[in-house]
Write an enzyme that holds these catalytic residues in place. Structure first.
Site, PDB file in Angstrom:
ATOM      1  CD  GLN A   1      -2.710  -1.612   0.427  1.00  0.00           C
ATOM      2  OE1 GLN A   1      -3.736  -0.838   0.223  1.00  0.00           O
ATOM      3  NE2 GLN A   1      -2.590  -2.360  -0.545  1.00  0.00           N
TER       4      GLN A   1
ATOM      5  CB  ALA B   1     -11.344   0.417   3.359  1.00  0.00           C
ATOM      6  CG  HIS B   2      -7.401  -0.148   0.253  1.00  0.00           C
ATOM      7  ND1 HIS B   2      -6.661  -0.916   0.058  1.00  0.00           N
ATOM      8  CD2 HIS B   2      -8.878  -0.597   0.034  1.00  0.00           C
ATOM      9  CE1 HIS B   2      -7.279  -2.083  -0.566  1.00  0.00           C
ATOM     10  NE2 HIS B   2      -8.528  -1.852  -0.712  1.00  0.00           N
ATOM     11  CG  ASN B   3      -7.467   2.940  -3.401  1.00  0.00           C
ATOM     12  OD1 ASN B   3      -6.944   1.995  -2.647  1.00  0.00           O
ATOM     13  ND2 ASN B   3      -6.642   3.868  -3.892  1.00  0.00           N
TER      14      ASN B   3
END
Length: 328
Positions: free
Chosen positions: A182, A223-225
């Site tokens: 990440q 969460a991511h993005n």
């Protein structure tokens, strides 16, 4: 510090009913009123307390109709919205409390981090390499901000929150799960407040973005993005899966869960414990899991309560039909 009912009414553009010289020096809930305190009444179910409260002043809506006289010791201030008026007063009170600035000696701040003016970094907060924090921010104890993340101005992050931990990215293989690095960051824009023990994960690439004016409650997972649009609010224990985009001015209830890679429009209202598995259009109100329109949810829930009774009726009808078949 002490103010009169007249001074308060002038500040919030209200109208005094009673003693305009009534002095107040503290706030209290209407049911826990005491002499010298100011309370407010905005929820009709609490109206009965206005006849017994010990507070000296109470803010009420202009539209409030009283069935009998209030105590002689109580002064009313009528305003367009009591809830908004007390919010304004609490903001004024908070602005008068001296604010801490500087970096506590027990905090860790990387030498490469850039901290703006009039910020406060509390004890045991940890700010990594290359982090940028704007002006007038407050980073409370035990907050962790990972490398490369960027915060705007007037951001508040409460204790235990983690900004920029790795997103949950793993590729399944024949021998297990390989971690997907990440390498992105988190961007938090101006006037954002993040509650205690909330996590905002860094993106796989690019940035996870929390837009201007967003308010996140305690125990939330972003969460991511993910992108959270301007002035959206989220209640405790709700979570957003990776790469989902949330619009502006949305309201998300407690324990709601949003699947990944979906789009939620602007001014959407999501009920508590809702499960969002597909796109939600602008202005829609949804509830349930999987989500349905709120109006349909309430109709369905009304039927759900009657299912045991309906089951008995259907069983009785089936039995009656069988008996009729036997008579032919």
């Amino acid at each position: 510090m002490e103010f009169t009912a007249k001074q308060i009414a002038e500040f919030i553009q209200g109208r005094v009913e009673g003693d305009e010289n009534a002095a107040i020096n503290s706030f209290a809930k209407i049911e826990e009123g005491r002499p010298g305190a100011i309370s407010f009444l905005s929820n009709p179910k609490y109206t009965h307390y206005i006849y017994e409260t010990k507070s000296s002043v109470c803010l009420v809506d202009d539209s409030l109709t009283l069935e009998k006289d209030v105590p002689a010791t109580l002064t009313l201030i009528r305003v367009k919205s009591a809830y908004e008026a007390v919010s304004k007063l609490l903001s004024l009170y908070d602005s008068m409390i001296p604010k801490k600035t500087g970096i506590h000696p027990l905090a860790f701040v990387s030498e490469t981090a850039k901290i703006g003016e009039n910020c406060y970094v509390g004890p045991f907060a940890c700010i990594g390499d290359g982090v940028t924090i704007g002006d007038n921010c407050r980073i409370n104890p035990n907050v962790v901000i990972y490398d490369g993340c960027r915060l705007g101005n007037r951001v508040t992050i409460h204790s235990g929150s983690v900004i920029g931990a790795d997103g949950f990215g793993f590729a399944p293989t024949e021998h297990g799960y390989d971690k997907i690095p990440q390498i992105g960051i988190v961007i938090i824009e101006d006037d954002v407040e993040i509650g205690a023990n909330t996590c905002v994960d860094r993106s796989t690439m690019g940035a996870t973005i929390v837009r201007k004016g967003v308010k996140l409650d305690n125990l939330i997972q972003v969460a991511h993005n993910v992108e959270v649009g301007e002035n959206t609010v989220m209640a405790a224990q709700s979570g957003i899966s990776g790469s989902t985009k949330i619009g502006q001015w949305c309201m998300i209830g407690g324990q709601a869960g949003l699947s990944g890679h979906i789009k939620v429009g602007n001014q959407v209202q999501i009920g508590p414990q809702a499960g969002i598995i597909s796109a939600v259009r602008d202005g829609q109100k949804v509830m349930g899991s999987p989500q349905i329109d709120a109006s349909e949810y309430f109709k369905s829930y009304a039927i759900f309560h009657k299912l045991p009774e309906l089951y008995k009726e259907i069983a009785a009808l089936k039995k009656e039909i069988e008996e009729l078949k036997k008579t032919k």
